[in-house]
Structures are given as C-alpha cells and as structure tokens.
Design a protein around this motif. Structure first.
Motif, mmCIF file in Angstrom:
data_model
loop_
_atom_site.group_PDB
_atom_site.id
_atom_site.type_symbol
_atom_site.label_atom_id
_atom_site.label_comp_id
_atom_site.label_asym_id
_atom_site.label_seq_id
_atom_site.Cartn_x
_atom_site.Cartn_y
_atom_site.Cartn_z
ATOM 1 N N ARG A 135 30.751 6.062 94.693
ATOM 2 C CA ARG A 135 31.717 5.486 93.760
ATOM 3 C C ARG A 135 33.118 5.997 94.047
ATOM 4 N NH1 ARG A 135 29.977 6.022 87.686
ATOM 5 N NH2 ARG A 135 31.969 4.976 87.509
ATOM 6 N N THR A 136 34.105 5.188 93.687
ATOM 7 C CA THR A 136 35.480 5.642 93.817
ATOM 8 C C THR A 136 35.788 6.622 92.702
ATOM 9 O OG1 THR A 136 36.249 3.776 92.507
ATOM 10 C CG2 THR A 136 36.256 3.496 94.900
ATOM 11 N N SER A 137 36.758 7.467 92.930
ATOM 12 C CA SER A 137 37.118 8.496 91.965
ATOM 13 C C SER A 137 37.695 7.877 90.694
ATOM 14 C CB SER A 137 38.148 9.439 92.584
ATOM 15 O OG SER A 137 38.498 10.437 91.661
ATOM 16 N N ASN A 183 43.177 8.632 90.217
ATOM 17 C CA ASN A 183 43.839 8.480 91.508
ATOM 18 C C ASN A 183 44.673 9.728 91.792
ATOM 19 O OD1 ASN A 183 46.360 8.209 90.208
ATOM 20 N ND2 ASN A 183 46.156 5.985 90.109
ATOM 21 N N ASP A 184 45.311 9.800 92.951
ATOM 22 C CA ASP A 184 46.037 11.004 93.354
ATOM 23 C C ASP A 184 47.201 11.325 92.425
ATOM 24 O OD1 ASP A 184 44.346 11.435 95.470
ATOM 25 O OD2 ASP A 184 45.581 10.303 96.889
ATOM 26 N N ARG A 231 45.811 12.772 89.195
ATOM 27 C CA ARG A 231 45.305 14.122 89.444
ATOM 28 C C ARG A 231 46.454 15.117 89.547
ATOM 29 N NH1 ARG A 231 42.550 12.670 93.737
ATOM 30 N NH2 ARG A 231 40.905 11.517 92.759
ATOM 31 N N THR A 255 31.029 14.626 83.334
ATOM 32 C CA THR A 255 31.988 14.509 84.432
ATOM 33 C C THR A 255 33.161 15.464 84.282
ATOM 34 O OG1 THR A 255 31.396 12.185 84.527
ATOM 35 C CG2 THR A 255 33.339 12.815 85.724
ATOM 36 N N ARG A 310 33.131 18.873 86.275
ATOM 37 C CA ARG A 310 33.027 18.585 87.708
ATOM 38 C C ARG A 310 34.371 18.125 88.258
ATOM 39 N NH1 ARG A 310 28.610 14.813 88.232
ATOM 40 N NH2 ARG A 310 30.141 13.441 87.383
ATOM 41 N N LYS A 311 35.070 17.264 87.514
ATOM 42 C CA LYS A 311 36.381 16.783 87.957
ATOM 43 C C LYS A 311 37.376 17.938 88.057
ATOM 44 C CE LYS A 311 35.798 12.559 88.688
ATOM 45 N NZ LYS A 311 35.774 12.182 90.076
ATOM 46 N N THR A 319 36.663 20.132 91.094
ATOM 47 C CA THR A 319 37.132 19.559 92.360
ATOM 48 C C THR A 319 38.636 19.724 92.517
ATOM 49 O OG1 THR A 319 37.345 17.357 91.394
ATOM 50 C CG2 THR A 319 35.285 17.854 92.539
#
Length: 170
Positions: free
Chosen positions: A81-83, A86-87, A90, A132, A135-136, A139
């Motif tokens: 799956r896509t994140s 987005n950058d 984040r 989630t 975990r997010k 990362t």
C-alpha cells in the motif's frame, strides 16, 4: 475449456536452460526450467507436476514470459500500500513534534500520539487507526517515551533509606 496460450516462438528449451544456469534467482530458475519442458513438448499438466505447481500458475508464468521474456519471471517484492502521509505532511508533522506543544496554544505540556493524530485529522482530514499510529511515528525515527511509574503515596525522604548500596571494603 479454452485453448492453451501459446509460448513465444523466439526462444527454445535449450535457451531457457542457459538462462536458468546464469540466473541468481531460484524462483526464476524453476520457472524457466518449467517453460523449457513446455518447449520440449511436454504437456502443461506434466510440467505442472514436475515443478510442483498448478495449471493456473503455469498459465500465469506463460503470460508473463510472453510479455516480458525471461526477466519477467524474476522474483520481485510486492509494492504494498502507499503511505498514508506524503513527504510534505511527514515533514510538517516532524517539525511540530520537534518544536513541542505550547501550553497556551495547544493546552498540552507534552505530546501524546492521540493528540498528534487528532491534529493530523483536523489539518489534513487523514484518519489514522490505533494500530498504525506508533508504527508511523517509529518510521519517522520518533520513540514513545513515558515517565517512570511512581506510586501515589511514595515519600521522597524514605527512598534514601531503602536504596541498596554496596558495602565498602575495609
């Protein structure tokens, strides 16, 4: 029952065996050798039995081989799956965490995952589940820190009396 999909005519069983000898991917080797059996005149049922797979799998390999050649049979990692973020999102979230909460503006003295996720939802309308959340943030190289638990009736002056100390040598 429909007719079998024909194999490409620009290869032979010997060529596929040569490709299999030079390949570093065991899955590709197995697939190439199976298709080499087909080029040699074996039935798809026989080739499936020799390789330990079903007829549908053989059909899938033939389709991929016809489209992409031997390289199409390489083992590849699934994309997944896509994140959720987005950058840009984040990066902004990282800046907010680094800056820390403001007691006047945010009404908080420390960030909790729940507060950060609520802020994400309010700003970007992105819902993030409980599973989630951490975990997010992991990362993004953040860790959940919590204070050491303390009993509500702990008296600071009695702690010193119960501390273990090593005995001094005489």
């Amino acid at each position: 029952m429909s007719a079998a999909i024909k194999l490409r005519s620009d290869f032979s069983g010997d060529e596929l065996r040569r490709f299999a000898k030079t390949s570093k991917c065991p899955a590709q080797v197995r697939r190439l050798l199976t298709l080499a059996h087909l080029y040699d005149g074996k039935t798809r049922s026989e080739a499936a039995q020799l390789s330990g797979v079903g007829l549908q799998t053989i059909r899938d390999w033939v389709i991929v081989f016809n489209k992409k050649g031997p390289d199409g049979l390489l083992e590849r990692k699934a994309l997944g799956r896509t994140s959720i973020l987005n950058d840009d999102q984040r990066q902004k979230l990282s800046e907010i965490v680094e800056r820390g909460p403001s007691a006047e503006i945010d009404g908080l003295v420390r960030w909790r995952l729940l507060d950060l996720v609520k802020g994400l939802f309010d700003t970007y309308r992105i819902p993030i589940s409980k599973q989630t959340r951490s975990r997010k943030f992991r990362t993004m190289k953040f860790r959940k820190l919590s204070t050491r638990p303390r009993h509500w009736s702990q008296a600071p002056d009695t702690i010193e009396n119960f501390k273990k100390t090593s005995q001094t040598k005489l």
